[in-house]
Design an enzyme around this catalytic site. Structure first.
Site, mmCIF file in Angstrom:
data_model
loop_
_atom_site.group_PDB
_atom_site.id
_atom_site.type_symbol
_atom_site.label_atom_id
_atom_site.label_comp_id
_atom_site.label_asym_id
_atom_site.label_seq_id
_atom_site.Cartn_x
_atom_site.Cartn_y
_atom_site.Cartn_z
ATOM 1 N N LYS A 13 0.459 -1.436 0.063
ATOM 2 C CA LYS A 13 -0.178 0.135 0.150
ATOM 3 C C LYS A 13 0.975 0.904 0.171
ATOM 4 O O LYS A 13 1.589 1.143 0.906
ATOM 5 C CB LYS A 13 -0.737 -0.051 1.050
ATOM 6 C CG LYS A 13 -1.944 1.306 0.887
ATOM 7 C CD LYS A 13 -2.677 1.115 2.625
ATOM 8 C CE LYS A 13 -3.548 2.483 2.154
ATOM 9 N NZ LYS A 13 -3.193 3.770 1.807
ATOM 10 N N ASP B 57 1.785 5.548 0.296
ATOM 11 C CA ASP B 57 1.807 6.445 1.160
ATOM 12 C C ASP B 57 1.694 7.474 -0.062
ATOM 13 O O ASP B 57 2.403 8.305 -0.256
ATOM 14 C CB ASP B 57 1.860 6.590 2.144
ATOM 15 C CG ASP B 57 1.276 7.699 2.865
ATOM 16 O OD1 ASP B 57 0.611 8.054 2.861
ATOM 17 O OD2 ASP B 57 1.935 8.018 4.450
ATOM 18 N N GLU C 291 3.071 1.154 5.344
ATOM 19 C CA GLU C 291 1.768 1.689 5.124
ATOM 20 C C GLU C 291 0.682 0.387 5.704
ATOM 21 O O GLU C 291 -0.737 0.207 6.718
ATOM 22 C CB GLU C 291 1.018 2.499 4.455
ATOM 23 C CG GLU C 291 0.090 3.563 5.802
ATOM 24 C CD GLU C 291 -1.076 3.979 3.856
ATOM 25 O OE1 GLU C 291 -1.843 4.942 4.974
ATOM 26 O OE2 GLU C 291 -0.244 4.676 3.473
#
Length: 350
Positions: free
Chosen positions: A66, A68, A208
């Site tokens: 993921k 950011d 993250e």
């Protein structure tokens, strides 16, 4: 008696000397003269990941890191390159290296879906650094260090791929943006691993979180569950409804007062007093002082002193570990202001 041959009902050609012609073609958009298939959409609303507490199970799920940063769509068109934010704003001029790299890709027309990020020294995407490179919320700076992590391909050389399953879209994307590149456009690689194991490793490395995607899904706009995100540390947008004055803190901002949305009203969810840098705090204070309010936008029973209320026009990205029993953020940390062009949304309480 022999019958004469039957006369054709209609001759194959009325005029034997007339040239053979195909059926007339449909009119094409003059701005896209080489497209003979699907017209290129001006914009596609993004597919969004649904937040879940743990990774899904099953062979149909593909996993990625993921990122950011800012969600972007890179449009490669006959007239040039356009870079659009999640909210549909044109930010081409703000990402010159990404735009230049898009022009060099071996494709005539394409729409790439991905995330613009800036990496820290450990190779982790850092939202704060990305914001600084762009000059902060509402800034007009160009980011020369931003990298576009491409994770989907929605249109490719005259073909609309949104009704094609993810596996085929990824296959085409990997041919267009090879793995392991160091350019301004890089492939967000799929990781072959068990979801729980990958999440643990991601958290250990300070990332993250992870994203899981259904390999058999088509590309559907909105948050419908074909994509799932699982975070190591929660991070969401909260409205700033005021701040506490401090004589010793950066910019004289001791803490920001935060609110989430419940239905049509804002609800106080606590304060954040960490994560500020000196220059950021000064800019934030100047921005907040321009939108002071005479009364709070939330019901407040905190008992703090030296409070300045503001209109809830600013959305801060806040990291936090969890929620307390009385509905407040646990261990929050300020990451930066979300930009309205990034479709900044205030967290919605159940």
């Amino acid at each position: 008696m022999t019958k004469p041959p039957r006369k054709p009902a209609q001759p194959l050609l009325d005029d034997a000397e007339a040239p053979l012609r195909s059926r007339p073609r449909k009119k094409r958009d003059p701005a896209q003269p080489q497209l003979t298939l699907d017209p290129m959409p001006a914009r596609i609303d993004p597919c969004l990941a649904l937040l879940k507490p743990r990774p899904p199970k099953g062979r149909q799920w593909a996993f990625e890191v993921k990122w950011d940063g800012y969600r972007l769509a890179v449009h490669i068109e006959p007239s040039g390159v356009r870079i659009l934010t999640r909210g549909g704003h044109d930010w081409t001029a703000r990402f010159p290296t990404i735009a230049a790299e898009a022009k060099r890709l071996p494709v005539s027309t394409a729409i790439l879906d991905g995330e613009a990020v800036v990496f820290d020294e450990q190779g982790r995407s850092d939202f704060g650094r990305l914001q600084q490179s762009l000059g902060g919320r509402g800034g007009l700076r160009t980011s020369w260090e931003a990298v576009f992590m491409a994770f989907d391909l929605l249109y490719f050389d005259g073909r609309d791929l949104t009704e094609t399953e993810l596996t085929a879209r990824r296959h085409l994307l990997e041919g267009l943006v090879p793995a392991g590149g160091e350019d301004a456009i890089r492939l967000s690689e799929e990781i072959e691993a068990d979801g729980d194991v990958l999440l643990r490793i991601a958290c250990e490395h300070g990332l993250e979180g992870i994203v899981a995607k259904d390999r058999h899904s088509t590309y559907r706009s909105g948050r419908l569950g074909e994509w799932v995100k699982v975070k190591c540390i929660q991070s969401d947008g909260f409205a700033i409804v005021g701040y506490q004055m401090s004589g010793v803190a950066f910019g004289n901002v001791g803490a920001l007062l935060l609110a989430a949305r419940r239905g049509d009203e804002l609800v106080y969810v606590g304060s954040v007093g960490t994560g500020f840098k000196a220059d950021e705090a000064m800019k934030l204070r100047a921005t907040m002082d321009k939108i002071k309010a005479t009364k709070p936008a939330v019901k407040y029973f905190g008992g703090r002193k030296n409070l300045i209320w503001i209109k809830p026009k600013l959305v801060a990205e806040i990291e936090y570990r969890s929620w307390t029993h009385d509905g407040k953020l646990r261990h929050p940390s300020y990451k930066g202001l979300r930009d309205a062009a990034d479709n900044a949304a205030v967290y919605k309480l159940e």
